[in-house]
Write a protein that holds these residues in place. Structure first.
Motif, PDB file in Angstrom:
ATOM      1  N   HIS A  14       0.835  -1.212   0.000  1.00 51.35           N
ATOM      2  CA  HIS A  14       0.000   0.000   0.000  1.00 51.35           C
ATOM      3  C   HIS A  14       0.868   1.260   0.000  1.00 51.35           C
ATOM      4  CE1 HIS A  14      -3.453   2.569   0.888  1.00 51.35           C
ATOM      5  NE2 HIS A  14      -2.713   3.156   1.810  1.00 51.35           N
ATOM      6  N   SER A  15       1.903   1.285   0.842  1.00 52.47           N
ATOM      7  CA  SER A  15       2.750   2.471   0.943  1.00 52.47           C
ATOM      8  C   SER A  15       4.108   2.074   1.514  1.00 52.47           C
ATOM      9  CB  SER A  15       2.094   3.552   1.812  1.00 52.47           C
ATOM     10  OG  SER A  15       1.864   3.067   3.118  1.00 52.47           O
ATOM     11  N   VAL A  16       5.062   2.996   1.358  1.00 51.75           N
ATOM     12  CA  VAL A  16       6.424   2.772   1.850  1.00 51.75           C
ATOM     13  C   VAL A  16       6.893   4.024   2.578  1.00 51.75           C
ATOM     14  CG1 VAL A  16       8.781   2.106   1.261  1.00 51.75           C
ATOM     15  CG2 VAL A  16       6.877   1.335  -0.189  1.00 51.75           C
ATOM     16  N   PHE A  17       7.411   3.829   3.782  1.00 51.56           N
ATOM     17  CA  PHE A  17       8.035   4.937   4.520  1.00 51.56           C
ATOM     18  C   PHE A  17       9.538   4.861   4.296  1.00 51.56           C
ATOM     19  CE2 PHE A  17      10.074   6.692   8.368  1.00 51.56           C
ATOM     20  CZ  PHE A  17       9.576   7.985   8.300  1.00 51.56           C
ATOM     21  N   TRP A  18      10.097   5.882   3.670  1.00 55.19           N
ATOM     22  CA  TRP A  18      11.531   5.917   3.343  1.00 55.19           C
ATOM     23  C   TRP A  18      12.289   6.494   4.530  1.00 55.19           C
ATOM     24  CZ3 TRP A  18      13.582   6.125  -2.130  1.00 55.19           C
ATOM     25  CH2 TRP A  18      14.984   6.218  -2.149  1.00 55.19           C
ATOM     26  N   ARG A  19      12.910   5.610   5.289  1.00 52.56           N
ATOM     27  CA  ARG A  19      13.779   6.074   6.369  1.00 52.56           C
ATOM     28  C   ARG A  19      15.229   6.150   5.911  1.00 52.56           C
ATOM     29  NH1 ARG A  19      15.548   9.531   9.282  1.00 52.56           N
ATOM     30  NH2 ARG A  19      17.110   8.866  10.771  1.00 52.56           N
ATOM     31  N   SER A  20      15.759   5.041   5.333  1.00 49.09           N
ATOM     32  CA  SER A  20      17.137   5.069   4.855  1.00 49.09           C
ATOM     33  C   SER A  20      17.339   3.995   3.796  1.00 49.09           C
ATOM     34  CB  SER A  20      18.133   4.871   6.001  1.00 49.09           C
ATOM     35  OG  SER A  20      17.946   3.606   6.611  1.00 49.09           O
ATOM     36  N   LEU A  21      18.196   4.305   2.843  1.00 49.65           N
ATOM     37  CA  LEU A  21      18.538   3.377   1.773  1.00 49.65           C
ATOM     38  C   LEU A  21      19.991   2.986   1.953  1.00 49.65           C
ATOM     39  CD1 LEU A  21      17.687   2.006  -0.935  1.00 49.65           C
ATOM     40  CD2 LEU A  21      18.624   4.023  -2.081  1.00 49.65           C
ATOM     41  N   GLY A  22      20.217   1.737   2.409  1.00 54.35           N
ATOM     42  CA  GLY A  22      21.576   1.269   2.642  1.00 54.35           C
ATOM     43  C   GLY A  22      22.176   0.640   1.395  1.00 54.35           C
ATOM     44  N   GLU A  23      23.497   0.669   1.314  1.00 49.96           N
ATOM     45  CA  GLU A  23      24.189   0.044   0.186  1.00 49.96           C
ATOM     46  C   GLU A  23      24.049  -1.472   0.265  1.00 49.96           C
ATOM     47  OE1 GLU A  23      25.891   1.294  -2.390  1.00 49.96           O
ATOM     48  OE2 GLU A  23      25.382   3.357  -1.841  1.00 49.96           O
TER      49      GLU A  23
END
Length: 300
Positions: free
Chosen positions: A67-76
């Motif tokens: 339904h939705s995505v909360f973007w906290r952090s994008l790790g390598e």
């Protein structure tokens, strides 16, 4: 309702949002991209735009069900040690599939990849906000020593900081302008130079059309270094609230924290908008319902 939190479940803000969303009745999984490819499985079919995520727990999730995505952090992605010739290939392959899946996922992202890109390109972010008619500091981004010297000679007090981030703001001193030092440091990386704006620190959080503001009282040049900084809630005029919402929309942000300086006798000056700001301390000190507003946005 299935919601993803992009980030590590051990990180305080990611964990907090997961707990709050579960309390609201959502089914929550953490998309910790540092687990890819060793412990997180991703698949995507370009013909059908169908994709799946398989978590270490065994949970399997279709992109269409999110339904939705909360973007906290994008790790390598965590690539295991390989032959030096193969290591960059594996890293690029992992990043390519990860980026493709994120862009293909039809869920509502808070915030989107476009917003993330703007944050990585802070000079362009400043230009976009300036185009709205909102004041920004006089700014030069360069690795040219002659440009630095010319900029500094025409202005009384300057600060400098990284172009992208990762270090705190510092005041420019004559020692920084030593010719040999300039050649050395600017040969390593460019720098952002700005006129120092005297006055009050303000931070505004925007969640869709809601705006929450506080004055940050601190004697430090960069209030992030001041553990004793005070947060005082303030009521914003409607015109200022509209400016905050306009900035968020221009940068593709559903939610953001915007940092400002308010000179004693002038308009607010925009410093930065963050697409994944920390907010727990701010919320605790001010009582603003930021978590509730985020949950409502993600579950709507």
């Amino acid at each position: 309702m299935k919601i993803l939190v992009l980030g590590c479940p051990e990180e305080a803000h990611a964990r907090h949002m997961g707990q709050a969303l579960r309390a609201a009745g959502a089914s929550v999984n953490y998309l910790d991209t540092t687990q890819f490819p060793a412990r997180l499985r991703l698949s995507w079919c370009p013909q059908t735009a169908e994709g799946t995520l398989c978590f270490e727990s065994g949970d399997r999730l279709s992109l269409r069900d999110i339904h939705s995505v909360f973007w906290r952090s994008l790790g390598e992605p965590a690539i295991a040690p390989l032959d030096p010739a193969l290591q960059p290939v594996a890293r690029q392959d992992a990043a390519s599939l990860l980026r493709s899946l994120i862009r293909a996922c039809p869920a509502r992202w808070v915030n989107s990849w476009r917003a993330y890109d703007f944050h990585k390109e802070k000079p362009r972010q400043l230009q976009r906000v300036h185009a709205l008619g909102i004041p920004i500091p006089e700014t030069l981004v360069t690795n040219d020593p002659q440009e630095v010297l010319a900029f500094a000679q025409r202005r009384d007090r300057l600060i400098f900081k990284p172009v992208y981030g990762g270090a705190h703001t510092r005041q420019l001193t004559p020692e920084h302008l030593d010719a040999a030092r300039l050649r050395h440091v600017l040969g390593l990386a460019p720098v952002t130079l700005q006129t120092y704006i005297p006055g009050t620190n303000l931070r505004t959080y925007v969640v869709e059309d809601a705006v929450y503001a506080a004055e940050i009282r601190s004697a430090a040049l960069d209030f992030r270094e001041d553990a004793q900084a005070e947060l005082i809630p303030v009521a914003l005029p409607e015109a200022a609230q509209r400016q905050c919402v306009a900035i968020a929309r221009a940068l593709g942000l559903t939610w953001t924290a915007i940092d400002w300086r308010q000179p004693p006798d002038g308009d607010w000056v925009f410093l930065e908008a963050n697409p994944s700001p920390m907010f727990l301390f701010f919320e605790q000190r001010t009582g603003y319902p930021i978590t509730q507003a985020l949950v409502e946005t993600l579950t709507r």
